[in-house]
Scaffold this active site. Structure first.
Site, mmCIF file in Angstrom:
data_model
loop_
_atom_site.group_PDB
_atom_site.id
_atom_site.type_symbol
_atom_site.label_atom_id
_atom_site.label_comp_id
_atom_site.label_asym_id
_atom_site.label_seq_id
_atom_site.Cartn_x
_atom_site.Cartn_y
_atom_site.Cartn_z
ATOM 1 N N HIS A 18 0.853 -1.199 0.000
ATOM 2 C CA HIS A 18 0.000 0.000 0.000
ATOM 3 C C HIS A 18 0.887 1.247 0.000
ATOM 4 C CE1 HIS A 18 0.806 0.556 4.253
ATOM 5 N NE2 HIS A 18 0.221 -0.589 4.595
ATOM 6 N N HIS A 21 3.847 1.563 2.483
ATOM 7 C CA HIS A 21 5.077 0.865 2.098
ATOM 8 C C HIS A 21 5.784 1.638 0.980
ATOM 9 C CE1 HIS A 21 2.325 -2.738 3.127
ATOM 10 N NE2 HIS A 21 3.049 -2.471 4.204
ATOM 11 N N CYS A 144 -3.558 -4.277 22.345
ATOM 12 C CA CYS A 144 -2.245 -3.921 21.809
ATOM 13 C C CYS A 144 -2.207 -2.412 21.580
ATOM 14 C CB CYS A 144 -2.036 -4.661 20.484
ATOM 15 S SG CYS A 144 -0.799 -3.889 19.443
HETATM 16 N N1 MSP Z 1 8.326 -6.944 8.510
HETATM 17 C C1 MSP Z 1 8.420 -5.861 9.425
HETATM 18 C C2 MSP Z 1 9.697 -5.090 9.236
HETATM 19 C C3 MSP Z 1 10.936 -5.883 9.394
HETATM 20 S S1 MSP Z 1 12.341 -4.928 9.066
HETATM 21 C C4 MSP Z 1 13.604 -5.877 9.549
HETATM 22 C C5 MSP Z 1 7.233 -4.930 9.216
HETATM 23 N N2 MSP Z 1 6.636 -5.001 8.031
HETATM 24 S S2 MSP Z 1 5.377 -4.127 7.597
HETATM 25 O O1 MSP Z 1 5.139 -4.490 6.234
HETATM 26 O O2 MSP Z 1 4.318 -4.294 8.514
HETATM 27 O O3 MSP Z 1 5.788 -2.659 7.719
HETATM 28 C C6 MSP Z 1 6.889 -2.209 7.030
HETATM 29 C C7 MSP Z 1 7.021 -0.719 7.120
HETATM 30 O O4 MSP Z 1 5.888 -0.099 6.558
HETATM 31 C C8 MSP Z 1 7.152 -0.195 8.544
HETATM 32 O O5 MSP Z 1 8.213 0.747 8.546
HETATM 33 C C9 MSP Z 1 5.885 0.520 8.790
HETATM 34 O O6 MSP Z 1 6.052 1.618 9.620
HETATM 35 C C10 MSP Z 1 5.546 0.971 7.387
HETATM 36 N N3 MSP Z 1 4.168 1.309 7.272
HETATM 37 C C11 MSP Z 1 3.084 0.509 7.352
HETATM 38 N N4 MSP Z 1 1.979 1.289 7.296
HETATM 39 C C12 MSP Z 1 2.341 2.581 7.197
HETATM 40 C C13 MSP Z 1 1.698 3.788 7.013
HETATM 41 N N5 MSP Z 1 0.400 3.883 7.010
HETATM 42 N N6 MSP Z 1 2.446 4.891 6.806
HETATM 43 C C14 MSP Z 1 3.809 4.839 6.715
HETATM 44 N N7 MSP Z 1 4.445 3.724 6.884
HETATM 45 C C15 MSP Z 1 3.761 2.614 7.294
HETATM 46 O O7 MSP Z 1 6.930 -4.162 10.097
#
Ligand code: MSP
Length: 505
Positions: A18, A21, A144
């Site tokens: 999304h 990411h 959480c």
């Molecule tokens: N798999 C773990 C990260 C492991 S790194 C060794 C994880 N994955 S995640 O897909 O859930 O999130 C990845 C990144 O996307 C995180 O930095 C998270 O903050 C970011 N984001 C997820 N949703 C977001 C927003 N709505 N806005 C900005 N970034 C966000 O966590």
């Protein structure tokens, strides 16, 4: 030669990509592109995080094996990044053999050094975070703090990482390297957390098999976060090519969202210390992209995929929005209206107008051949200041500021054209000088903006009649005033950024 190693978090494959990411990944890509312009040896790593309960559960829900689920969803991330012109050097999947090798090597070392030991633990656990929480951290006693969903009580006999023994070393690390965690507010948050006292953390699981096996304890796998963090070491050769690893490490720039601060600024540095390596040099922390004031999530049904926006805004319009409008650091509210407004103001109007106007007048007054700039143009010192300031902003991971600076040069050039009105004057040396200056501004802008809008920058470059591409220029010396040689055929072409209709009008 300077080196620049930049990473994004590796994304969970239980989810589809999304714009949250994409925001981090576009930022990392733009930084990598900037450092390539500087001539730095650059390595840009992204990838997918494929182990853990969440992935195992989402695979089951989709009627797939974890391997199939991981392969399908990892491919979606790669497709999305291809659609956004993300030019990574390596895409790591944590299910690759190289990652098993690195994870086992690093954690075996920490174990040999006495920092991983068998123990038992019981506590509230959030499956969505894949993390234990302390009772005091829960919202309303059982939710959480991130997902506001009920936690579950877990009890396991596991291998524990002796995080508690790293409290002083972590505090020293941050004291000696105040720039290691930015922005400052996030560094303070980390300091506060460490000062509260660190507890040992459960590092392995026996309840599931979807993970990297613990080399010294059959039946145990490493808990997903501990393998995931090691991806940053795997990709540069940890456990397989030590010389390569130490060429890049520890001079890394990790880009992360604020929800994964502790993992990157407490656990990861401590794991590295436990294995006898240095902690990461830089962790840059950003806020969330909010939609309607809320974090995007599957459960809230407010996720926006890049593919929802690309047809309308184009790749460059998409990239520009997230780099310019979402400051790296604080939370930012995403709005479609805001995205249209920014696109129209900066790309269609300021950038597009300058390019189109100059080409139109060059066609009329100079027979389509661009004149050279004047060495003592009033725009020369503006350009020099912008090159310096934009460079400094990219250097401290502030793309929004870097682009604002770059657009300052565009605005000044537009104002200069309006003051001189070359479209009204009779052709001659005075008009040539004004147009030459504007062409030189366009050349400089094409280079400075190329990390954000690579396609438009390359198209503009070609229209200016310049050979090669803006990425061939070495920054900053190649941006010294006077680089546009003159005598080149200038082409107008279609608008680089066609104006978009304002919503509701
Ligand atoms: N798999 C773990 C990260 C492991 S790194 C060794 C994880 N994955 S995640 O897909 O859930 O999130 C990845 C990144 O996307 C995180 O930095 C998270 O903050 C970011 N984001 C997820 N949703 C977001 C927003 N709505 N806005 C900005 N970034 C966000 O966590």
């Amino acid at each position: 030669m300077a080196r620049f190693y930049v990473t994004t978090p590796i994304y969970y494959v239980n989810d589809a990509p999304h714009i949250g990411h994409a925001y981090t990944t576009v930022t990392a890509d733009a930084l990598a592109r900037w450092h390539r312009l500087l001539g730095d040896e650059t390595w840009f790593l992204t990838g997918t995080d494929e182990h853990g309960l969440k992935v195992a559960q989402s695979a089951e829900a989709a009627g797939r094996t974890p391997e199939e689920q991981a392969a399908v969803n990892s491919a979606r991330f790669r497709e999305t990044w291809a659609a956004l012109d993300i030019d990574y050097d390596d895409f790591i999947r944590t299910t690759e053999p190289r990652h098993y090798a690195a994870t086992q090597a690093l954690l075996q070392k920490a174990h040999d050094n006495g920092f991983i030991e068998l123990d038992s633990y019981e506590g509230p656990y959030c499956v969505a975070c894949e993390a234990y929480y302390a009772e005091a951290e829960l919202v309303d006693g059982n939710l959480c703090p991130i997902h506001l969903r009920p936690v579950e009580l877990f009890k396991e006999e596991n291998y524990f990482f002796r995080l508690s023994r790293f409290q002083d070393r972590l505090l020293d690390w941050i004291a000696v390297n105040p720039g290691a965690i930015t922005p400052e507010a996030k560094r303070n948050e980390v300091l506060g957390f460490i000062r509260q006292g660190l507890e040992d953390v459960s590092m392995t699981r026996t309840s599931l098999s979807w993970g990297v096996p613990v080399p010294w304890a059959p039946g145990h796998v490493f808990y997903v976060w501990y393998d995931a963090l090691i991806n940053y070491a795997t990709a540069i050769g940890y456990g397989t090519d030590d010389e390569r690893f130490h060429r890049w490490w520890p001079a890394v720039h990790h880009l992360i969202g604020k929800d994964i601060l502790r993992f990157h600024c407490v656990y990861w540095p401590a794991m590295l210390m436990a294995a006898g390596e240095d902690p990461p040099a830089h962790v840059h922390v950003h806020g969330f992209l909010l939609v309607g004031g809320e974090k995007m999530s599957k459960t809230r049904l407010n996720q926006i995929a890049p593919a929802d926006l690309l047809p309308e805004f184009g790749v460059d319009g998409f990239r520009y929005h997230f780099l310019r409008d979402q400051q790296f650091g604080p939370d930012g509210d995403f709005s479609y209206e805001g995205m249209v407004a920014r696109y129209n103001a900066d790309l269609a109007n300021n950038f597009g107008n300058l390019a189109a106007r100059v080409a139109t007048v060059v066609a009329r007054a100079c027979g389509g051949i661009g004149p050279a700039p004047s060495p003592d143009s009033v725009l020369a010192p503006v350009a020099a200041a912008v090159v310096a300031d934009a460079g400094a902003a990219w250097g401290h991971v502030a793309p929004s500021e870097a682009l604002d600076e770059t657009w300052r040069l565009i605005r000044e050039a537009n104002a200069y054209l309006e003051a001189n009105e070359p479209w009204k004057a009779a052709p001659g040396p005075a008009v040539d000088a004004v147009l030459g200056d504007a062409l030189e501004v366009l050349r400089i802008v094409a280079v400075l903006a190329s990390p954000a809008i690579p396609r438009a920058a390359a198209a503009l470059w070609a229209r200016l009649g310049l050979p090669g591409s803006p990425t061939d220029v070495h920054v900053p010396d190649g941006l010294a005033w006077g680089g546009y040689p003159g005598g080149l055929p200038v082409e107008k072409g279609d608008p680089l950024f066609p104006r978009l209709a304002t919503p509701g009008s």
